[in-house]
Design a protein around this motif. Sequence first.
Motif, PDB file in Angstrom:
ATOM      1  N   LEU A 181       0.826  -1.205   0.000  1.00 27.28           N
ATOM      2  CA  LEU A 181       0.000   0.000   0.000  1.00 27.28           C
ATOM      3  C   LEU A 181       0.864   1.260   0.000  1.00 27.28           C
ATOM      4  O   LEU A 181       0.641   2.199  -0.775  1.00 27.28           O
ATOM      5  N   ILE A 182       1.874   1.287   0.880  1.00 23.42           N
ATOM      6  CA  ILE A 182       2.744   2.462   0.978  1.00 23.42           C
ATOM      7  C   ILE A 182       3.512   2.652  -0.321  1.00 23.42           C
ATOM      8  O   ILE A 182       3.667   3.762  -0.834  1.00 23.42           O
ATOM      9  N   SER A 183       3.981   1.541  -0.898  1.00 28.84           N
ATOM     10  CA  SER A 183       4.726   1.623  -2.158  1.00 28.84           C
ATOM     11  C   SER A 183       3.866   2.212  -3.271  1.00 28.84           C
ATOM     12  O   SER A 183       4.298   3.064  -4.036  1.00 28.84           O
ATOM     13  N   ASN A 184       2.632   1.730  -3.369  1.00 29.37           N
ATOM     14  CA  ASN A 184       1.738   2.214  -4.430  1.00 29.37           C
ATOM     15  C   ASN A 184       1.381   3.680  -4.234  1.00 29.37           C
ATOM     16  O   ASN A 184       1.350   4.459  -5.189  1.00 29.37           O
ATOM     17  N   VAL A 185       1.097   4.063  -2.976  1.00 25.00           N
ATOM     18  CA  VAL A 185       0.694   5.444  -2.707  1.00 25.00           C
ATOM     19  C   VAL A 185       1.834   6.405  -3.020  1.00 25.00           C
ATOM     20  O   VAL A 185       1.617   7.506  -3.545  1.00 25.00           O
ATOM     21  N   GLN A 186       3.062   5.997  -2.704  1.00 21.35           N
ATOM     22  CA  GLN A 186       4.212   6.869  -2.965  1.00 21.35           C
ATOM     23  C   GLN A 186       4.429   7.106  -4.461  1.00 21.35           C
ATOM     24  O   GLN A 186       5.034   8.096  -4.858  1.00 21.35           O
ATOM     25  N   GLN A 187       3.926   6.196  -5.296  1.00 20.45           N
ATOM     26  CA  GLN A 187       4.091   6.349  -6.742  1.00 20.45           C
ATOM     27  C   GLN A 187       2.970   7.177  -7.363  1.00 20.45           C
ATOM     28  O   GLN A 187       3.007   7.468  -8.550  1.00 20.45           O
ATOM     29  N   ILE A 188       1.954   7.526  -6.569  1.00 18.11           N
ATOM     30  CA  ILE A 188       0.841   8.337  -7.083  1.00 18.11           C
ATOM     31  C   ILE A 188       1.022   9.757  -6.570  1.00 18.11           C
ATOM     32  O   ILE A 188       0.828  10.024  -5.376  1.00 18.11           O
ATOM     33  N   PRO A 189       1.391  10.706  -7.414  1.00 17.50           N
ATOM     34  CA  PRO A 189       1.703  12.060  -6.936  1.00 17.50           C
ATOM     35  C   PRO A 189       0.500  12.800  -6.378  1.00 17.50           C
ATOM     36  O   PRO A 189       0.651  13.722  -5.589  1.00 17.50           O
ATOM     37  N   SER A 190      -0.711  12.416  -6.771  1.00 16.14           N
ATOM     38  CA  SER A 190      -1.899  13.159  -6.331  1.00 16.14           C
ATOM     39  C   SER A 190      -2.338  12.771  -4.928  1.00 16.14           C
ATOM     40  O   SER A 190      -3.258  13.370  -4.388  1.00 16.14           O
ATOM     41  N   ILE A 191      -1.701  11.771  -4.323  1.00 18.92           N
ATOM     42  CA  ILE A 191      -2.086  11.322  -2.987  1.00 18.92           C
ATOM     43  C   ILE A 191      -0.960  11.622  -2.009  1.00 18.92           C
ATOM     44  O   ILE A 191       0.194  11.274  -2.249  1.00 18.92           O
ATOM     45  N   ASN A 192      -1.315  12.278  -0.911  1.00 22.23           N
ATOM     46  CA  ASN A 192      -0.354  12.577   0.156  1.00 22.23           C
ATOM     47  C   ASN A 192      -0.433  11.467   1.197  1.00 22.23           C
ATOM     48  O   ASN A 192      -1.464  11.279   1.850  1.00 22.23           O
ATOM     49  N   LEU A 193       0.651  10.700   1.330  1.00 22.98           N
ATOM     50  CA  LEU A 193       0.645   9.558   2.240  1.00 22.98           C
ATOM     51  C   LEU A 193       0.381   9.976   3.681  1.00 22.98           C
ATOM     52  O   LEU A 193      -0.398   9.337   4.393  1.00 22.98           O
ATOM     53  N   ASN A 194       1.027  11.077   4.116  1.00 21.81           N
ATOM     54  CA  ASN A 194       0.833  11.529   5.504  1.00 21.81           C
ATOM     55  C   ASN A 194      -0.619  11.914   5.763  1.00 21.81           C
ATOM     56  O   ASN A 194      -1.196  11.573   6.807  1.00 21.81           O
ATOM     57  N   GLU A 195      -1.209  12.636   4.813  1.00 21.47           N
ATOM     58  CA  GLU A 195      -2.602  13.047   4.978  1.00 21.47           C
ATOM     59  C   GLU A 195      -3.527  11.833   5.003  1.00 21.47           C
ATOM     60  O   GLU A 195      -4.487  11.776   5.770  1.00 21.47           O
ATOM     61  N   MET A 196      -3.232  10.851   4.153  1.00 24.06           N
ATOM     62  CA  MET A 196      -4.072   9.663   4.101  1.00 24.06           C
ATOM     63  C   MET A 196      -3.999   8.889   5.417  1.00 24.06           C
ATOM     64  O   MET A 196      -5.016   8.475   5.980  1.00 24.06           O
ATOM     65  N   LEU A 197      -2.779   8.721   5.953  1.00 24.00           N
ATOM     66  CA  LEU A 197      -2.617   8.004   7.217  1.00 24.00           C
ATOM     67  C   LEU A 197      -3.243   8.781   8.366  1.00 24.00           C
ATOM     68  O   LEU A 197      -3.829   8.197   9.285  1.00 24.00           O
ATOM     69  N   ARG A 198      -3.101  10.132   8.323  1.00 24.66           N
ATOM     70  CA  ARG A 198      -3.722  10.947   9.367  1.00 24.66           C
ATOM     71  C   ARG A 198      -5.252  10.799   9.317  1.00 24.66           C
ATOM     72  O   ARG A 198      -5.920  10.709  10.349  1.00 24.66           O
ATOM     73  N   GLY A 199      -5.790  10.756   8.096  1.00 29.32           N
ATOM     74  CA  GLY A 199      -7.237  10.575   7.958  1.00 29.32           C
ATOM     75  C   GLY A 199      -7.681   9.215   8.491  1.00 29.32           C
ATOM     76  O   GLY A 199      -8.711   9.110   9.163  1.00 29.32           O
ATOM     77  N   LEU A 200      -6.894   8.162   8.201  1.00 25.83           N
ATOM     78  CA  LEU A 200      -7.224   6.839   8.726  1.00 25.83           C
ATOM     79  C   LEU A 200      -7.160   6.816  10.248  1.00 25.83           C
ATOM     80  O   LEU A 200      -7.990   6.193  10.913  1.00 25.83           O
ATOM     81  N   TYR A 201      -6.167   7.524  10.802  1.00 23.16           N
ATOM     82  CA  TYR A 201      -6.042   7.591  12.253  1.00 23.16           C
ATOM     83  C   TYR A 201      -7.260   8.277  12.879  1.00 23.16           C
ATOM     84  O   TYR A 201      -7.795   7.832  13.896  1.00 23.16           O
ATOM     85  N   GLN A 202      -7.694   9.376  12.242  1.00 23.40           N
ATOM     86  CA  GLN A 202      -8.869  10.072  12.760  1.00 23.40           C
ATOM     87  C   GLN A 202     -10.118   9.204  12.652  1.00 23.40           C
ATOM     88  O   GLN A 202     -10.976   9.208  13.548  1.00 23.40           O
ATOM     89  N   LEU A 203     -10.215   8.451  11.565  1.00 23.66           N
ATOM     90  CA  LEU A 203     -11.364   7.559  11.417  1.00 23.66           C
ATOM     91  C   LEU A 203     -11.395   6.490  12.506  1.00 23.66           C
ATOM     92  O   LEU A 203     -12.453   6.160  13.054  1.00 23.66           O
ATOM     93  N   THR A 204     -10.210   5.952  12.841  1.00 27.57           N
ATOM     94  CA  THR A 204     -10.172   4.939  13.908  1.00 27.57           C
ATOM     95  C   THR A 204     -10.538   5.556  15.261  1.00 27.57           C
ATOM     96  O   THR A 204     -11.193   4.918  16.088  1.00 27.57           O
ATOM     97  N   ASN A 205     -10.101   6.814  15.494  1.00 26.18           N
ATOM     98  CA  ASN A 205     -10.493   7.489  16.733  1.00 26.18           C
ATOM     99  C   ASN A 205     -12.000   7.672  16.803  1.00 26.18           C
ATOM    100  O   ASN A 205     -12.631   7.454  17.848  1.00 26.18           O
ATOM    101  N   MET A 206     -12.598   8.083  15.678  1.00 26.23           N
ATOM    102  CA  MET A 206     -14.045   8.249  15.642  1.00 26.23           C
ATOM    103  C   MET A 206     -14.758   6.918  15.863  1.00 26.23           C
ATOM    104  O   MET A 206     -15.787   6.852  16.553  1.00 26.23           O
ATOM    105  N   ALA A 207     -14.194   5.849  15.292  1.00 22.95           N
ATOM    106  CA  ALA A 207     -14.801   4.530  15.481  1.00 22.95           C
ATOM    107  C   ALA A 207     -14.764   4.126  16.948  1.00 22.95           C
ATOM    108  O   ALA A 207     -15.734   3.565  17.486  1.00 22.95           O
ATOM    109  N   LEU A 208     -13.626   4.398  17.616  1.00 31.08           N
ATOM    110  CA  LEU A 208     -13.522   4.083  19.044  1.00 31.08           C
ATOM    111  C   LEU A 208     -14.512   4.907  19.860  1.00 31.08           C
ATOM    112  O   LEU A 208     -15.139   4.404  20.796  1.00 31.08           O
ATOM    113  N   GLN A 209     -14.639   6.205  19.517  1.00 30.18           N
ATOM    114  CA  GLN A 209     -15.597   7.046  20.226  1.00 30.18           C
ATOM    115  C   GLN A 209     -17.029   6.542  20.024  1.00 30.18           C
ATOM    116  O   GLN A 209     -17.835   6.509  20.964  1.00 30.18           O
TER     117      GLN A 209
END
Length: 300
Positions: A181-209
């Motif tokens: 996943l990380i390899s593929n995302v790094q090859q796609i310039p339109s996707i920011n890996l840090n932003e995507m992971l931060r969004g996933l982290y926020q989603l997991t926090n919301m799921a826990l809440q």
Amino acid sequence: MSLKNALSELKEALVNHDLGQSEEAFIHELENKNNLRSGSLVFYFNNLMILSMNNFENDNQNPEDTKKINRKWTKNEIDFMFEYIKGRQEEGALNITEILEETAQLLNRGYQSVNYKYYSILKASEKKQASNQTAYQFTTIAHKDVPVTSVEAIKETTTTPQTNQVTPAEDSDLLDILSGLISNVQQIPSINLNEMLRGLYQLTNMALQNQEATEEVERMKSTINLEKEALRDKLDKQEQQLLQEKKRNDELQIEVSKLAKEITAFNKLGDAAKIQNLKTYNQRLNYLIDGFGIVLQVGS
């Protein structure tokens, strides 16, 4: 030379069982057709045969077992991967991503799994070579300084900083997926890996809440149910008490009705009979004692 085309045709022939009468003749014809060195396809043929047999065994397994997408890497697959990469690079192929994709197709594996396995083995090999290399610097002291010649081995002080690396298990499906996943995302310039992971982290926090909120609602429901049960018990007891009071009132009404009849009968008596029974009726007229011990004054 075209190793890619030769192996593609070789694999297709193995899958379709279309090798003809002689395997050696078929391999020799493929080598001549693709301008390959004689005997260079024997290694690939043997490994593809083993892979084909393993795939046949997997197809005959229990359907519950075939649900697993990833499978454990074998030594034959690893040898095949590195040999094919080496052969393709010798032909002039420089794009490692394309070569890994070709390898994945030949091995019937996902690109993420092949990519992770290739680079993890390279890193492990580099780390092993670095640990085995020990550099020394030799210093010679002249005769005029000391009566003997001394050679001292001085270990270099410059050391490569060590990093804590965790060697994953070969059958670690989750790490394969994450690495791919990380390899593929790094090859796609339109996707920011840090932003995507931060969004996933926020989603997991919301799921826990949400999970905590759901558990709190369930606790509140349980508390309300307990209170409802307690209230229902209280109402049942009050209803029983009301029935008992009603029963006592009914009995009292019966006694009062009897007393009214006796009074009517007493009033119908003559004067002589009234005087004769006055004492008895006077007592019954003054007080009525019910079966519950309650004294009611009905006359004076």
